[in-house]
Scaffold this motif. Sequence first.
Motif, mmCIF file in Angstrom:
data_model
loop_
_atom_site.group_PDB
_atom_site.id
_atom_site.type_symbol
_atom_site.label_atom_id
_atom_site.label_comp_id
_atom_site.label_asym_id
_atom_site.label_seq_id
_atom_site.Cartn_x
_atom_site.Cartn_y
_atom_site.Cartn_z
ATOM 1 N N LEU A 449 9.787 -1.012 -5.934
ATOM 2 C CA LEU A 449 10.854 -1.742 -6.626
ATOM 3 C C LEU A 449 11.842 -0.754 -7.231
ATOM 4 O O LEU A 449 11.464 0.314 -7.721
ATOM 5 N N TRP A 450 13.101 -1.114 -7.216
ATOM 6 C CA TRP A 450 14.106 -0.338 -7.929
ATOM 7 C C TRP A 450 13.917 -0.544 -9.426
ATOM 8 O O TRP A 450 13.473 -1.609 -9.874
ATOM 9 N N ASP A 451 14.256 0.458 -10.219
ATOM 10 C CA ASP A 451 14.135 0.344 -11.674
ATOM 11 C C ASP A 451 14.933 -0.843 -12.207
ATOM 12 O O ASP A 451 14.543 -1.476 -13.191
ATOM 13 N N GLU A 452 16.037 -1.145 -11.552
ATOM 14 C CA GLU A 452 16.877 -2.261 -12.005
ATOM 15 C C GLU A 452 16.144 -3.595 -11.913
ATOM 16 O O GLU A 452 16.439 -4.525 -12.671
ATOM 17 N N THR A 453 15.205 -3.686 -10.995
ATOM 18 C CA THR A 453 14.434 -4.924 -10.858
ATOM 19 C C THR A 453 13.306 -4.987 -11.875
ATOM 20 O O THR A 453 12.861 -6.075 -12.246
ATOM 21 N N ARG A 454 12.853 -3.838 -12.374
ATOM 22 C CA ARG A 454 11.728 -3.810 -13.306
ATOM 23 C C ARG A 454 12.151 -3.903 -14.769
ATOM 24 O O ARG A 454 11.289 -4.101 -15.637
ATOM 25 N N ARG A 455 13.458 -3.752 -15.043
ATOM 26 C CA ARG A 455 13.873 -3.820 -16.445
ATOM 27 C C ARG A 455 13.599 -5.225 -16.988
ATOM 28 O O ARG A 455 13.551 -6.207 -16.260
ATOM 29 N N PHE A 456 13.456 -5.311 -18.308
ATOM 30 C CA PHE A 456 13.050 -6.561 -18.938
ATOM 31 C C PHE A 456 14.210 -7.509 -19.209
ATOM 32 O O PHE A 456 14.020 -8.721 -19.290
ATOM 33 N N VAL A 457 15.393 -6.981 -19.368
ATOM 34 C CA VAL A 457 16.558 -7.822 -19.672
ATOM 35 C C VAL A 457 17.467 -7.868 -18.451
ATOM 36 O O VAL A 457 17.879 -6.834 -17.925
ATOM 37 N N ASN A 458 17.765 -9.081 -17.993
ATOM 38 C CA ASN A 458 18.639 -9.296 -16.834
ATOM 39 C C ASN A 458 18.285 -8.398 -15.647
ATOM 40 O O ASN A 458 19.112 -7.621 -15.148
ATOM 41 N N PRO A 459 17.066 -8.495 -15.149
ATOM 42 C CA PRO A 459 16.681 -7.662 -14.009
ATOM 43 C C PRO A 459 17.463 -8.038 -12.754
ATOM 44 O O PRO A 459 17.861 -9.190 -12.569
ATOM 45 N N GLN A 460 17.667 -7.051 -11.889
ATOM 46 C CA GLN A 460 18.344 -7.298 -10.618
ATOM 47 C C GLN A 460 17.422 -8.109 -9.706
ATOM 48 O O GLN A 460 16.258 -7.775 -9.523
ATOM 49 N N GLU A 461 17.960 -9.165 -9.127
ATOM 50 C CA GLU A 461 17.176 -10.013 -8.239
ATOM 51 C C GLU A 461 16.990 -9.346 -6.882
ATOM 52 O O GLU A 461 17.924 -8.780 -6.321
ATOM 53 N N VAL A 462 15.771 -9.403 -6.353
ATOM 54 C CA VAL A 462 15.510 -8.971 -4.987
ATOM 55 C C VAL A 462 15.818 -10.158 -4.074
ATOM 56 O O VAL A 462 15.357 -11.269 -4.300
ATOM 57 N N TYR A 463 16.596 -9.907 -3.025
ATOM 58 C CA TYR A 463 17.020 -10.994 -2.156
ATOM 59 C C TYR A 463 15.853 -11.504 -1.315
ATOM 60 O O TYR A 463 15.110 -10.726 -0.712
ATOM 61 N N VAL A 464 15.695 -12.819 -1.304
ATOM 62 C CA VAL A 464 14.742 -13.488 -0.423
ATOM 63 C C VAL A 464 15.565 -14.408 0.474
ATOM 64 O O VAL A 464 16.060 -15.443 0.041
ATOM 65 N N ASP A 465 15.751 -13.980 1.718
ATOM 66 C CA ASP A 465 16.654 -14.680 2.632
ATOM 67 C C ASP A 465 15.874 -15.418 3.713
ATOM 68 O O ASP A 465 14.676 -15.198 3.904
ATOM 69 N N LEU A 466 16.580 -16.288 4.437
ATOM 70 C CA LEU A 466 16.008 -17.034 5.543
ATOM 71 C C LEU A 466 16.562 -16.492 6.850
ATOM 72 O O LEU A 466 17.731 -16.100 6.926
#
Length: 487
Positions: A449-466
């Motif tokens: 995971l990128w650090d931006e996704t692990r932060r506690f406030v407003n984490p960056q969303e990992v894309y889940v696409d179809l």
Amino acid sequence: MRALNLTLLTDLYELTMMQGYFKNPTDQVVVFDAFYRKNPCDGGYAIAAGLDQIIEYVRHLHFAPDDIDYLRSLNIFDADFLEYLRGFHFTGDIYAVPEGTVVFPREPLLKVIAPVMEAQLVETTILNLLNHQSLIATKASRVVYAAKGDGIMEFGLRRAQGPDAGLYGARAAMIGGCIGTSNVLTGQMFQVPVKGTHAHSWIMSFPDEYTAFKTYAELYPNACILLVDTYDVLNSGVPNAIRVFQEMKATGHEMKGYGIRIDSGDLAYLSKQAYKMLDEAGFGDAIISASSDLDEYLIESLKSQGAKINSWGVGTNLITCQDNPAFGGVYKLAAIKNAEDEDFVPKIKVSENVEKVTNPGNKTIYRIYDKQTKKIRADLICLANETFDPEEDMIIFDPMATWKKTKIAGGSYVLRELLVPVFQKGECVYTSPSVMEIRDICQKELNTLWDETRRFVNPQEVYVDLSDKLFKIKSDLLEQMGQASIQ
């Protein structure tokens, strides 16, 4: 409790629906997906856990004579249906994301392919086991991340919502990254480290604090963590601990695994002052452990204040996930195949709430990693028979906002299918790793995971696409439903 037959650990409507299917015979084989819609704790990810207990549940799924007698006493089940239940066992397939895997909303963590009655019965218990352990493993991973390399010990048993929540919650906390648990039964059952110090009552049962410390140190010289806040941390507790440490050192004892624990007060201030006193006395390497209603936010705050704490005991807020006590996983029908069908027919649930519209079909998940950084680029939910060539360009898009597209250049990424076979034709084909092995898997997963996704406030969303094919099927079904509602 460990030997309890969990077959009746289900909602009544699962059984009444089963009788309905029994009375209206069908040869349908169905696909059900277990997934969740929102990351816990407003975070950027979750950790899959609980699969090993699901395996044990499915393996031992049967209706004992006492179960049949009880169901008969309810006066809502017919004799022929109860007779059918006597020989019931699971004959279908189950695919799942391995425990310790980082997961995201809307993607199936577990998929059941089975005759409709079998798939219906297992819903409640699968969700019960998956939801609870995934929640606690996720919370633990957040707490561990906040500690930035310091050890986290789980000791929430006395505050857990019952024995099973304490037992399996501690298991999940270990998966999430804790270094040990106070729960001895968890240690015995899952071969994980158990750790602990002593209570305030130990200090209070002696004539004075020094005698209590000295007695404890004589009993456990290689695990001597002294609780220093029974009376006064800085004026009594720490000086008495230093006195005991000095005496231990004077006898030639190798000083290891020793230190203090603070369970109340201003942990930042007290730890800094305690460290200063310990360091001046020649014990700067002593462990300074803290407890007292900790969570990831408080630990992060204490670290930012320069607290001299290098070991953390986390109880209530971890074992109950107090700020987000439910994971929210659901179990939805995704496809049906009758005897005359060659392929599964996709099914969709439509809702006024957009987030509750399901993804239809028999599906799998591919994780897309950046080849250079090894970090997750996105997850792709697709049909189970779809394949992709990582040497070719891939265009992914947000299924909710289709104009948001990303091109991933061929050769720059690698793919990994997340769902693995667990049961095939009713037989388990999967061997679960040990809890400590799953813990190692989880740490490797979190590093993707990128650090931006692990932060506690407003984490960056990992894309889940179809995939394009799955998106078209979903769009066509929604269009059909829209036309039908107009007529």
